[in-house]
Design an enzyme around this catalytic site. Structure first.
Site, PDB file in Angstrom:
ATOM      1  CD1 TRP A  11      -3.018  -4.547  -4.818  1.00  0.00           C
ATOM      2  CD2 TRP A  11      -2.424  -5.891  -3.144  1.00  0.00           C
ATOM      3  NE1 TRP A  11      -2.971  -5.825  -5.315  1.00  0.00           N
ATOM      4  CE2 TRP A  11      -2.620  -6.679  -4.306  1.00  0.00           C
ATOM      5  CE3 TRP A  11      -2.055  -6.530  -1.972  1.00  0.00           C
ATOM      6  CZ2 TRP A  11      -2.440  -8.056  -4.326  1.00  0.00           C
ATOM      7  CZ3 TRP A  11      -1.873  -7.905  -1.982  1.00  0.00           C
ATOM      8  CH2 TRP A  11      -2.077  -8.650  -3.144  1.00  0.00           C
ATOM      9  CD  GLU A  71       9.140  -9.194 -18.817  1.00  0.00           C
ATOM     10  OE1 GLU A  71       9.090 -10.077 -17.926  1.00  0.00           O
ATOM     11  OE2 GLU A  71       8.741  -8.035 -18.628  1.00  0.00           O
ATOM     12  CE  LYS A  83       7.116  -0.851 -11.136  1.00  0.00           C
ATOM     13  NZ  LYS A  83       7.207  -1.490 -12.467  1.00  0.00           N
ATOM     14  CE  LYS A 130       5.687  -6.240 -18.331  1.00  0.00           C
ATOM     15  NZ  LYS A 130       6.669  -7.036 -17.708  1.00  0.00           N
ATOM     16  CG  HIS A 186       7.576 -31.952 -26.106  1.00  0.00           C
ATOM     17  ND1 HIS A 186       7.859 -33.262 -26.393  1.00  0.00           N
ATOM     18  CD2 HIS A 186       8.588 -31.217 -26.626  1.00  0.00           C
ATOM     19  CE1 HIS A 186       9.009 -33.337 -27.044  1.00  0.00           C
ATOM     20  NE2 HIS A 186       9.478 -32.106 -27.194  1.00  0.00           N
ATOM     21  CD  GLU A 203       2.619  -7.132 -15.560  1.00  0.00           C
ATOM     22  OE1 GLU A 203       2.479  -7.032 -14.326  1.00  0.00           O
ATOM     23  OE2 GLU A 203       3.715  -7.040 -16.115  1.00  0.00           O
ATOM     24  CB  CYS A 211      -0.862  -0.004   1.244  1.00  0.00           C
ATOM     25  SG  CYS A 211      -1.788  -1.522   1.462  1.00  0.00           S
ATOM     26  CG  ASN A 269       2.756  -1.114   2.879  1.00  0.00           C
ATOM     27  OD1 ASN A 269       2.126  -2.101   2.508  1.00  0.00           O
ATOM     28  ND2 ASN A 269       3.862  -0.705   2.284  1.00  0.00           N
ATOM     29  N   GLY A 270       1.503  -3.561   5.194  1.00  0.00           N
ATOM     30  CA  GLY A 270       2.118  -4.812   5.658  1.00  0.00           C
ATOM     31  C   GLY A 270       1.038  -5.784   6.101  1.00  0.00           C
ATOM     32  NE  ARG A 326       4.124   1.783  -1.750  1.00  0.00           N
ATOM     33  CZ  ARG A 326       5.246   1.073  -1.661  1.00  0.00           C
ATOM     34  NH1 ARG A 326       6.201   1.267  -2.544  1.00  0.00           N
ATOM     35  NH2 ARG A 326       5.410   0.167  -0.737  1.00  0.00           N
TER      36      ARG A 326
HETATM   37  C1  AGP Z   1       6.230  -7.263 -13.864  1.00  0.00           C
HETATM   38  O1  AGP Z   1       5.698  -6.485 -14.903  1.00  0.00           O
HETATM   39  C2  AGP Z   1       5.435  -7.134 -12.581  1.00  0.00           C
HETATM   40  N1  AGP Z   1       5.265  -5.775 -12.202  1.00  0.00           N
HETATM   41  C3  AGP Z   1       6.018  -7.987 -11.478  1.00  0.00           C
HETATM   42  O2  AGP Z   1       6.158  -9.302 -11.953  1.00  0.00           O
HETATM   43  C4  AGP Z   1       7.394  -7.522 -10.931  1.00  0.00           C
HETATM   44  O3  AGP Z   1       8.395  -7.738 -11.901  1.00  0.00           O
HETATM   45  C5  AGP Z   1       7.729  -8.351  -9.693  1.00  0.00           C
HETATM   46  O4  AGP Z   1       6.746  -8.103  -8.726  1.00  0.00           O
HETATM   47  C6  AGP Z   1       9.118  -8.032  -9.122  1.00  0.00           C
HETATM   48  O5  AGP Z   1       9.159  -6.683  -8.718  1.00  0.00           O
HETATM   49  P1  AGP Z   1      10.590  -6.064  -8.302  1.00  0.00           P
HETATM   50  O6  AGP Z   1      11.460  -6.099  -9.529  1.00  0.00           O
HETATM   51  O7  AGP Z   1      10.284  -4.684  -7.836  1.00  0.00           O
HETATM   52  O8  AGP Z   1      11.160  -6.931  -7.212  1.00  0.00           O
END
Ligand code: AGP
Length: 617
Positions: free
Chosen positions: A75, A490, A612, A494, A513, A497, A2, A101-102, A27
């Site tokens: 969040w 990757e 994030k 992208k 396979h 998500e 958060c 936050n936590g 966040r």
């Molecule tokens: C990737 O687009 C996501 N935002 C997520 O997988 C991110 O890479 C992951 O949470 C790791 O975050 P960080 O690099 O801040 O540790």
């Protein structure tokens, strides 16, 4: 994960807090709230589920006046995103107010104990339990020195909880006074003139001050507008240093771009340059990574490398595995950080462990680092966020210097992480068998990358057309071999998500396979297939997809036209040495997912259910 902000000063706390929250919305954004202590010592609380604009509307209708306040953008971990579950939360008296936050892991036990003592809870959250616990520890019967007793109450309560916290606390009877504490969730102090801030990250305060103090785990801080003190939870004075924030407010704004994600995609020529600037050693045909704090002898003795990360960082790590084994011939393995911390991986004294993290706060990656250190290993960080917990607790490492990455979908951090890992592989390789000639060619290839990325970015309109062509796809396959197997993973991440469709990445040869069962006219396959050592193999796999009427988007090296006749769409990237092709090939994938998600009306910068920085387990 958060966002929390506290403010004490002379300005209207409500407007300062709302503007600061805006910079932390990435966040977490399922609900938000703020509380201000008014001149008449009343707690003015405003909370709303949904986006921050809902809270802004509420404040416009019913302003909260005062010069000291706290705020939160959420969040959800415990309890749905509702007004009642939004922070801030109060204690039983309604005069102590807290944002958190936590995760308080033992909140159920505490809730039962407090409930048995007559405490009544308005929310389903673990955070409210902590507010009640602090309130219970705060003896408000005495008139004198309530600030000091509020500090003691926070300290006493935190000794009773297990879990993680970044909190800011205030009390109506201790006006213009804030208490903050952290364990496992970030908290930074902003040192303004005649005003002080507490926030989850510096993005919230960068428009007010560039002087910051990054708190460490178990730190506890208390402050007025003119002064502050930092102790540990045991009450002893804690060391700290004042840092200068390394970016400006406009760095943390979209500028002329419609989304942070697109801005950050377009920043990659610069961010890649920042990643290698000052780190290329022409006279040695090698690289320099001084932050590793390892002597040449120690680097030479490394005989195994473990790379840990989550999400995109783990994909960068996978590219790093191929790079280090290719250039330095050192056995390298990638561990998903959340697995590494429990897997009991055997490590010996010449194993070097790296943790990779854009935010430097991802709890699984942080825990993986601490697990490696618990075993007595030196753990190095490849991190973007200066002053983050991983950056401060690791035994050395290198910053990406990408500038703030606000979009939830990682873009520039991926290409910069791969750039850093290339420098590491080159450095280690040139200490072993890599020739001067090869080293010089790699340096030139790195220097050529920014211009090549620029060339790809000019294809954004073409890529948007391709994305819109497949707008009705309900699923997408991403396929690559060797260095571009991680690129396929990757690309799939992208896509899924930010557009919420099913997308999966695979080593291309794995198609036959089982995965080929998914090939259909409704499921496009994206091939990452530059003209490299496995190009012909990829052509064969592409043919297998076409034979089953699967649409194909191919990303390949410019100059070749053979794919025009078999692929449905072709996106060209400039010629580049094979081991650096993931950096170039990832740019079209970023643009493809961006345009696809925008065309589907998705909120690209704040995708549903995501945040994030994942600072909770
Ligand atoms: C990737 O687009 C996501 N935002 C997520 O997988 C991110 O890479 C992951 O949470 C790791 O975050 P960080 O690099 O801040 O540790």
């Amino acid at each position: 994960m958060c966002g929390i902000v506290g403010y004490v000063g002379k300005a209207s706390a409500g407007s300062v807090l709302i503007n600061a929250l805006k910079r932390l919305e990435y966040r977490g954004y399922d609900s938000s709230g703020l509380a201000v202590v008014s001149e008449s010592r009343n707690v003015e609380m405003r909370k709303r589920s949904g986006r921050l604009d809902n809270l802004k509307e509420l404040l416009a209708e019913n302003p909260a006046e005062g010069n000291c306040g706290i705020s939160h953008t959420r969040w959800a971990t415990h309890g749905e995103p509702t007004d009642a579950n939004a922070h801030p939360h109060t204690d039983q008296s309604g005069k102590l107010v807290m944002v958190h936050n936590g995760v308080i892991e033992n909140y159920q036990t505490l809730k039962e104990q407090l409930g048995a003592e007559g405490h009544e809870f308005r929310s389903q959250t673990d955070s409210e339990v902590l507010a009640h616990l602090i309130g219970k520890c705060f003896d408000s019967s005495q008139e004198d020195d309530r600030c000091k007793r509020l500090v003691e109450a926070v300290r006493e309560a935190l000794k009773m909880v297990t879990g993680t916290y970044g909190i800011v606390v205030m009390h109506a009877d201790a006006p213009k006074f804030l208490v903050g504490a952290r364990l496992g969730s970030p908290l930074v102090i902003g040192l303004g003139k005649g005003e002080k801030f507490l926030a989850s990250d510096v993005g919230a305060i960068v428009s007010h001050t560039s002087d910051a103090i990054y708190l460490s785990d178990r730190d506890l801080v208390y402050m007025t507008e003119d002064d502050f003190a930092i102790e540990n939870v045991d009450g002893d004075a804690a060391d700290y240093e004042v840092s200068t924030v390394d970016y400006t407010q406009e760095d943390a704004e979209k500028g002329e771009f419609p989304h942070f994600m697109l801005k950050e995609i377009y920043e990659q020529p610069t961010s890649i340059q920042n990643a290698f600037r000052g780190r290329l050693l022409d006279d040695q045909a090698s690289a320099i990574l001084g932050g590793l704090q390892l002597t040449p002898r120690e680097l030479r003795d490394v005989d195994r490398i473990v790379l840990c990360g989550c999400g995109t960082a783990s994909h960068a790590a996978m590219v790093g595995e191929y790079l280090i084994e290719h250039l330095a011939r050192i056995p390298t393995e990638v561990e998903i950080a959340s697995e590494f911390r429990y897997r009991n991986t055997p490590l010996d004294k010449n194993t070097l462990v790296f943790v990779i993290s854009q935010s430097g706060e991802t709890i699984d990656t942080l825990s993986a680092m601490r697990e490696g250190q618990r075993k007595g290993h030196r753990v190095l960080g490849i991190v973007n966020t200066v002053g983050s917990t991983i950056a401060r607790e690791s035994d050395g490492g290198s910053y990406l210097y990408s500038g703030p990455e606000i979009g939830v979908a990682a873009t520039k951090s991926f290409t910069s992480q791969v750039t850093l890992l290339t420098l590491l592989a080159l450095l280690l390789g040139r200490m072993r068998h890599l020739s001067v000639d090869y080293g010089q060619r790699m340096l030139q290839e790195l220097r050529d990358l920014p211009a090549k990325v620029e060339m790809i970015l000019q294809q954004s309109d073409k890529i948007r057309t391709i994305a819109e062509k497949y707008i009705d796809a309900q699923g997408m396959l991403f396929l690559g071999r060797q260095f571009n197997y991680p690129t396929a993973l990757e690309g799939a991440l992208k896509m899924k998500e930010i557009s919420y469709i099913f997308a999966s990445g695979h080593a291309a040869a794995e198609l036959k396979h089982g995965i080929i069962a998914l090939v259909s006219e409704e499921t496009p396959s994206v091939f990452i297939m530059p003209k490299d050592s496995v190009f012909e193999k990829n052509v064969s796999t592409l043919e297998e997809v076409k034979a089953r009427k699967g649409p194909v988007i191919a990303i390949t090296t410019e100059g070749g036209v053979e794919l025009e006749r078999i692929a449905d769409d072709v996106i060209y990237i400039p010629e580049v040495t094979e081991c650096l092709s993931p950096i170039l090939a990832s740019i079209p994938l970023q643009l493809l997912s961006y345009h696809f998600a925008v065309a589907r009306g998705c909120d690209v910068d704040k995708p549903r259910n995501l945040a994030k920085s994942v600072t909770v387990e």
